[in-house]
Design a protein around this motif. Structure first.
Motif, PDB file in Angstrom:
ATOM      1  N   THR A  14      -2.363 -12.406   0.344  1.00 15.97           N
ATOM      2  CA  THR A  14      -2.104 -11.357  -0.651  1.00 15.97           C
ATOM      3  C   THR A  14      -3.320 -10.456  -0.830  1.00 15.97           C
ATOM      4  N   VAL A  15      -4.504 -11.068  -0.859  1.00 10.95           N
ATOM      5  CA  VAL A  15      -5.729 -10.271  -1.000  1.00 10.95           C
ATOM      6  C   VAL A  15      -5.925  -9.365   0.205  1.00 10.95           C
ATOM      7  N   ILE A  16      -5.691  -9.891   1.388  1.00 15.40           N
ATOM      8  CA  ILE A  16      -5.896  -9.102   2.610  1.00 15.40           C
ATOM      9  C   ILE A  16      -4.901  -7.944   2.680  1.00 15.40           C
ATOM     10  N   GLU A  17      -3.666  -8.187   2.281  1.00 14.25           N
ATOM     11  CA  GLU A  17      -2.652  -7.133   2.348  1.00 14.25           C
ATOM     12  C   GLU A  17      -2.936  -6.002   1.363  1.00 14.25           C
ATOM     13  N   ASN A  18      -3.517  -6.319   0.226  1.00 15.86           N
ATOM     14  CA  ASN A  18      -3.773  -5.300  -0.793  1.00 15.86           C
ATOM     15  C   ASN A  18      -5.166  -4.699  -0.697  1.00 15.86           C
ATOM     16  N   ALA A  19      -5.887  -4.984   0.378  1.00 14.69           N
ATOM     17  CA  ALA A  19      -7.220  -4.411   0.594  1.00 14.69           C
ATOM     18  C   ALA A  19      -7.173  -3.551   1.849  1.00 14.69           C
ATOM     19  N   PRO A  20      -6.793  -2.273   1.736  1.00 10.75           N
ATOM     20  CA  PRO A  20      -6.702  -1.415   2.928  1.00 10.75           C
ATOM     21  C   PRO A  20      -8.074  -1.190   3.553  1.00 10.75           C
ATOM     22  N   LYS A  21      -8.059  -0.932   4.831  1.00 11.16           N
ATOM     23  CA  LYS A  21      -9.317  -0.759   5.552  1.00 11.16           C
ATOM     24  C   LYS A  21     -10.016   0.545   5.204  1.00 11.16           C
ATOM     25  N   ASN A  27      -4.237   1.280  -8.390  1.00 11.61           N
ATOM     26  CA  ASN A  27      -4.429   0.364  -9.514  1.00 11.61           C
ATOM     27  C   ASN A  27      -3.578  -0.900  -9.362  1.00 11.61           C
ATOM     28  N   ARG A  28      -2.397  -0.736  -8.810  1.00 10.83           N
ATOM     29  CA  ARG A  28      -1.538  -1.902  -8.599  1.00 10.83           C
ATOM     30  C   ARG A  28      -2.167  -2.865  -7.591  1.00 10.83           C
ATOM     31  N   GLN A  29      -2.747  -2.322  -6.527  1.00 10.94           N
ATOM     32  CA  GLN A  29      -3.386  -3.178  -5.526  1.00 10.94           C
ATOM     33  C   GLN A  29      -4.593  -3.913  -6.110  1.00 10.94           C
ATOM     34  N   ARG A  30      -5.377  -3.215  -6.929  1.00  9.54           N
ATOM     35  CA  ARG A  30      -6.523  -3.886  -7.555  1.00  9.54           C
ATOM     36  C   ARG A  30      -6.063  -5.024  -8.460  1.00  9.54           C
ATOM     37  N   ALA A  31      -4.996  -4.795  -9.201  1.00 10.54           N
ATOM     38  CA  ALA A  31      -4.485  -5.848 -10.078  1.00 10.54           C
ATOM     39  C   ALA A  31      -3.982  -7.043  -9.272  1.00 10.54           C
ATOM     40  N   GLU A  32      -3.305  -6.775  -8.155  1.00 11.89           N
ATOM     41  CA  GLU A  32      -2.826  -7.871  -7.309  1.00 11.89           C
ATOM     42  C   GLU A  32      -3.992  -8.668  -6.728  1.00 11.89           C
TER      43      GLU A  32
END
Length: 351
Positions: A14-21, A27-32
């Motif tokens: 989940t962390v890897i998917e929500n951390a784009p290169k 804000n949603r990705q940071r919360a996830e």
């Protein structure tokens, strides 16, 4: 795999998917990411406690937990699922961070570590400089200009924020005015009839306005935003703005003049910019009287002067004055002299 291993793999994924290169996160990705990272720390908390006790860092528990959190973060960044499981990979990361912390705090007591000439130096310890003066390492590495640079950077940051807010408020003002003008523009009869047939409904501010007109308005607002930002708050010239925006220099001057007036009104009305509005107000000057009023000479003479007072002088004959002197026999000094002047018939009054 155990349930904890499966849960760890899912959280790390989940962390890897929500951390784009590219580094652009929503804000949603940071919360996830925050929720997944907290779940990872909760799952490996027993392992962290075990390693802290194993390395003898119970007296420095908070520092050890921080090091373990850093190790987990680095493990997630460098993790490659095709090479190993995350549980194995994170174990070595935690061990390395705790070993480094123990070496910094109490040095390594093993015989192999004694071959390394490394010591822990306190920043408060006194050392001798090249000039022979005693000073602490903290003073040697202290940056004298750090405070000035920090205050300057903070001032620039606050100023940039205030400028951005003022420009945004000005653009919002122009947007409201432009939308109101588009709404008042006469429409074809077919559009008016279609709007009437819709009946009462919840309408937005741009209801009934052609989307193409709204796009033109937004493009114009972006152009004005750039002109105002670079001309009013920066040092761009009329020639540069005219060449880059395709607007004549006279039009740029008009936009700038109107923007300066509206922004001043916004700053005066908005309490957030009250300090800026007070700073821009000119100092109140005392009203000076004209020179003629200050040096005016009265026409009539001053009645308080002695030479302008009316006087009365009376001449009396000296022969008619009776002088009475009473003196006591046993005293040598004269105690009283009475002078009496009787009115004479032949006295003359002079005015």
């Amino acid at each position: 795999m155990s349930k904890i291993t499966i849960a760890l793999e899912a959280a790390v994924q989940t962390v890897i998917e929500n951390a784009p290169k590219d580094g652009k996160q929503t804000n949603r990705q940071r919360a996830e990411i925050d929720r997944a990272f907290a779940r990872i720390l909760k799952l490996i908390a027993p392992r962290i406690r075990h390693f802290i006790r194993q390395y003898g860092l119970t007296a420095h528990w908070d520092d050890a937990e921080q090091c373990c959190a850093i190790a987990v973060h680095r493990a997630i960044q460098a993790y490659e699922p095709e090479k190993a499981q995350f549980t194995t990979f994170v174990n070595w990361q935690i061990r390395g961070e705790l070993q480094s912390l123990r070496f910094r705090l109490m040095t390594d007591q093993r015989p192999s570590a004694k071959k390394v000439e490394a010591t822990t130096v306190s920043l408060s310890a006194m050392v001798t400089s090249a000039d022979g003066d005693e000073m602490s390492p903290e003073a040697m590495i202290e940056d004298e200009d750090a405070l000035e640079r920090t205050e300057s950077a903070a001032s620039d940051y606050l100023a940039d924020g205030a400028i951005a807010s003022l420009i945004e408020a000005y653009v919002d003002h122009l947007r409201k005015v432009g939308i109101e003008q588009l709404r008042r523009r006469p429409r074809p009869k077919r559009e008016e009839a279609a709007l009437r047939r819709e009946g009462p409904r919840l309408r937005t501010a741009t209801h009934g306005i052609d989307p193409a007109e709204l796009e033109k308005l937004e493009a114009k607002l972006e152009r004005d935003r750039e002109i105002v930002a670079r001309r009013v708050f920066q040092t761009a010239t009329l020639d540069d703005l005219s060449m880059e925006t395709g607007v004549t220099k006279e039009r740029v001057r008009q936009i700038t003049k109107r923007a300066a007036k509206v922004i001043a009104e916004i700053a005066a009305a908005d309490p957030r910019f009250s300090v800026m509005a007070e700073y821009g107000e000119p100092a109140t000057a005392k009203r000076r009287q004209p020179a003629a009023a200050r040096n005016a000479t009265p026409i009539l003479p001053d009645a308080s002067q002695p030479h302008n007072l009316l006087s009365s002088v009376v001449a009396i004959d000296a022969a008619s004055i009776d002088t009475v002197v009473a003196a006591e026999a046993n005293r040598e000094t004269v105690e009283a002299i009475a002078i009496a002047a009787a009115p004479l018939a032949n006295r003359a009054a002079l005015h």
